[in-house]
Design a protein around this motif. Sequence first.
Motif, PDB file in Angstrom:
ATOM      1  N   ILE A 159     -34.915  13.429  59.505  1.00  0.00           N
ATOM      2  CA  ILE A 159     -34.100  13.670  60.615  1.00  0.00           C
ATOM      3  C   ILE A 159     -33.008  12.672  60.952  1.00  0.00           C
ATOM      4  O   ILE A 159     -32.071  12.669  61.456  1.00  0.00           O
ATOM      5  N   LEU A 160     -33.563  11.301  60.551  1.00  0.00           N
ATOM      6  CA  LEU A 160     -32.442  10.336  60.743  1.00  0.00           C
ATOM      7  C   LEU A 160     -31.320  10.431  59.858  1.00  0.00           C
ATOM      8  O   LEU A 160     -30.151   9.879  60.119  1.00  0.00           O
ATOM      9  N   ALA A 161     -31.584  10.783  58.620  1.00  0.00           N
ATOM     10  CA  ALA A 161     -30.438  11.174  57.432  1.00  0.00           C
ATOM     11  C   ALA A 161     -29.391  12.143  58.358  1.00  0.00           C
ATOM     12  O   ALA A 161     -28.298  11.956  58.331  1.00  0.00           O
ATOM     13  N   LEU A 162     -30.113  13.130  58.549  1.00  0.00           N
ATOM     14  CA  LEU A 162     -29.203  14.279  59.144  1.00  0.00           C
ATOM     15  C   LEU A 162     -28.694  13.890  60.706  1.00  0.00           C
ATOM     16  O   LEU A 162     -27.301  14.250  60.715  1.00  0.00           O
ATOM     17  N   SER A 163     -29.019  13.083  61.343  1.00  0.00           N
ATOM     18  CA  SER A 163     -28.521  12.574  62.521  1.00  0.00           C
ATOM     19  C   SER A 163     -27.441  11.811  62.367  1.00  0.00           C
ATOM     20  O   SER A 163     -26.319  11.817  62.979  1.00  0.00           O
ATOM     21  N   THR A 164     -27.688  11.101  61.055  1.00  0.00           N
ATOM     22  CA  THR A 164     -26.326  10.117  60.760  1.00  0.00           C
ATOM     23  C   THR A 164     -25.159  11.114  60.321  1.00  0.00           C
ATOM     24  O   THR A 164     -24.036  10.658  60.753  1.00  0.00           O
ATOM     25  N   ALA A 165     -25.536  12.222  59.544  1.00  0.00           N
ATOM     26  CA  ALA A 165     -24.438  12.965  59.105  1.00  0.00           C
ATOM     27  C   ALA A 165     -23.705  13.600  60.352  1.00  0.00           C
ATOM     28  O   ALA A 165     -22.629  13.966  60.395  1.00  0.00           O
ATOM     29  N   HIS A 166     -24.579  14.110  61.359  1.00  0.00           N
ATOM     30  CA  HIS A 166     -24.107  14.684  62.304  1.00  0.00           C
ATOM     31  C   HIS A 166     -23.210  13.877  63.228  1.00  0.00           C
ATOM     32  O   HIS A 166     -22.149  14.476  63.654  1.00  0.00           O
ATOM     33  N   THR A 167     -23.629  12.629  63.455  1.00  0.00           N
ATOM     34  CA  THR A 167     -22.865  11.775  64.012  1.00  0.00           C
ATOM     35  C   THR A 167     -21.262  11.404  63.240  1.00  0.00           C
ATOM     36  O   THR A 167     -20.440  11.509  64.000  1.00  0.00           O
ATOM     37  N   LEU A 168     -21.391  11.447  61.968  1.00  0.00           N
ATOM     38  CA  LEU A 168     -20.275  11.226  61.269  1.00  0.00           C
ATOM     39  C   LEU A 168     -19.250  12.496  60.968  1.00  0.00           C
ATOM     40  O   LEU A 168     -18.177  12.409  60.481  1.00  0.00           O
ATOM     41  N   GLY A 169     -19.854  13.379  61.397  1.00  0.00           N
ATOM     42  CA  GLY A 169     -19.401  14.952  61.478  1.00  0.00           C
ATOM     43  C   GLY A 169     -19.368  15.471  59.867  1.00  0.00           C
ATOM     44  O   GLY A 169     -18.212  15.924  59.509  1.00  0.00           O
ATOM     45  N   ILE A 170     -20.112  15.270  59.231  1.00  0.00           N
ATOM     46  CA  ILE A 170     -20.298  15.595  57.764  1.00  0.00           C
ATOM     47  C   ILE A 170     -20.881  16.789  57.911  1.00  0.00           C
ATOM     48  O   ILE A 170     -21.983  17.294  58.440  1.00  0.00           O
ATOM     49  N   ASN A 171     -20.332  18.000  57.214  1.00  0.00           N
ATOM     50  CA  ASN A 171     -20.769  19.267  57.050  1.00  0.00           C
ATOM     51  C   ASN A 171     -21.907  19.267  55.959  1.00  0.00           C
ATOM     52  O   ASN A 171     -21.379  18.896  54.913  1.00  0.00           O
ATOM     53  N   ILE A 172     -23.032  19.655  56.360  1.00  0.00           N
ATOM     54  CA  ILE A 172     -24.215  19.928  55.305  1.00  0.00           C
ATOM     55  C   ILE A 172     -24.380  21.279  54.723  1.00  0.00           C
ATOM     56  O   ILE A 172     -24.501  22.162  55.755  1.00  0.00           O
ATOM     57  N   SER A 173     -24.242  21.280  53.454  1.00  0.00           N
ATOM     58  CA  SER A 173     -24.411  22.828  52.944  1.00  0.00           C
ATOM     59  C   SER A 173     -26.173  22.874  52.701  1.00  0.00           C
ATOM     60  O   SER A 173     -26.750  22.308  52.947  1.00  0.00           O
ATOM     61  N   PHE A 174     -26.367  24.329  52.422  1.00  0.00           N
ATOM     62  CA  PHE A 174     -27.741  24.667  52.361  1.00  0.00           C
ATOM     63  C   PHE A 174     -28.189  23.778  51.111  1.00  0.00           C
ATOM     64  O   PHE A 174     -29.359  23.360  51.228  1.00  0.00           O
ATOM     65  N   THR A 175     -27.332  23.642  50.099  1.00  0.00           N
ATOM     66  CA  THR A 175     -27.986  22.986  48.861  1.00  0.00           C
ATOM     67  C   THR A 175     -28.173  21.327  48.853  1.00  0.00           C
ATOM     68  O   THR A 175     -29.263  21.156  48.665  1.00  0.00           O
ATOM     69  N   GLN A 176     -27.422  20.644  49.982  1.00  0.00           N
ATOM     70  CA  GLN A 176     -27.863  19.656  50.234  1.00  0.00           C
ATOM     71  C   GLN A 176     -28.838  19.415  51.111  1.00  0.00           C
ATOM     72  O   GLN A 176     -29.766  18.406  50.738  1.00  0.00           O
ATOM     73  N   ALA A 177     -29.025  20.522  52.061  1.00  0.00           N
ATOM     74  CA  ALA A 177     -30.373  20.197  52.788  1.00  0.00           C
ATOM     75  C   ALA A 177     -31.503  20.487  52.090  1.00  0.00           C
ATOM     76  O   ALA A 177     -32.658  19.761  52.441  1.00  0.00           O
TER      77      ALA A 177
END
Length: 412
Positions: free
Chosen positions: A310-328
């Motif tokens: 959750i902390l990693a994805l919160s960081t990505a959301h904050t920075l506007g990084i689009n996360i693919s299914f593979t990355q998830a």
Amino acid sequence: MSLLSSLIKRYKSTNLMLQIFVGIILGILVGIFLKDLVNYTSLLGVIFVGALKAVAPILVFVLVLCAISTRVYGDGSKRIKNVIILYLIGTFLASVSAVVASFLFPTTLSGINAQDSVSLAAPSSIAAVFSDLLFKMIDNPINALATGNYIGILTWSIALGLALKNSSNSIKEVISEVNDGTIQIVRFIVKLAPFGIFGLVSQSVKEAGINAMQSYLHLLAVLVFTMLFVAFVLNALIVFLLTKKNPYPLIFICIRHSALYAFFTRSSAANIPVNMALCAKLNVNKDLFSIAIPLGANINMAGAAVTIAILALSTAHTLGINISFTQALILSFIAALGACGASGVAGGSLLLVPLACSLFGISDAISLKVVAIGFIIGVIQDSIETALNSSTDVLFTAICSDTKLNLDFKKD
């Protein structure tokens, strides 16, 4: 000098979460009423984050190396193997739940600026994801440590751990000693967290106002909701599928007699005697729980996996990084594996967040700001995380026992 020694002794003996809470309150007050002091107090936050940045790569390398090369994973019995499989599956599914929760309830964090990552870009294809991942994995180990390439660090620590798994006891003792020494350094840094948090909060409140804390509350809510989901839905489903019985009587016993203790001690290791006594009352096979419970305190880390993801994805959301299914999906594996190496360290799951952030190309400078935010909410987050981890140890051990469980005992 005696007064200084007395103050240091009292500081060491005071509960860390209480100290961090005081640091948060003082930081808010300074950020609102004494803004001229923030130029000085913010240095405490800079030093704290710098110390975390210095120790985090070494911590990941040593923890995973020691976990793989020195720990004994069972006595060869089928029941122990079943418990281990449940530990690993439960931790992985918890990380998947955290990833899903992060997409359902995306969190953006104050104090993390999108302009800090102008050079970051989402990979253009799945091939690009795996290509970047492969090049990080084969990085020179010294360079990986120096540059904070956590994928490379993880790869080399796993490889070296497997290579040394059959080494002599003297070699394993050295590895364990290095691991213990690293943990002592980390504990010292974490003990200074109240000062760092004080500086970081004062700076955040000055720059963004009291509203800066609202995103932290949202983050905490997502963390707590996900951990409760794992405890009462995911774990219940696992128990039902394996036993074909109502899982909640056993779950509530584990919550009352294990999770509550772990919530206040905030240590899975300290809760081992409590869990062993509970297993005995439940009539779990002694040969099973005498191995499975200490093992679970080290590798059964569903709560830690939730925190890391959750902390990693919160960081990505904050920075506007689009996360693919593979990355998830890769993040789910990394969070689960990292969680297994987080044991024995106060705030261990937080210190492994940079490992997960590196999957998205997020620099240490940014990810360690998120680690500091994790310490701010850790007053509640770490307690619930430990409660989930420890109570699940008993839950999974009990359902793998070949004895009839006693669910009617009364608390002594």
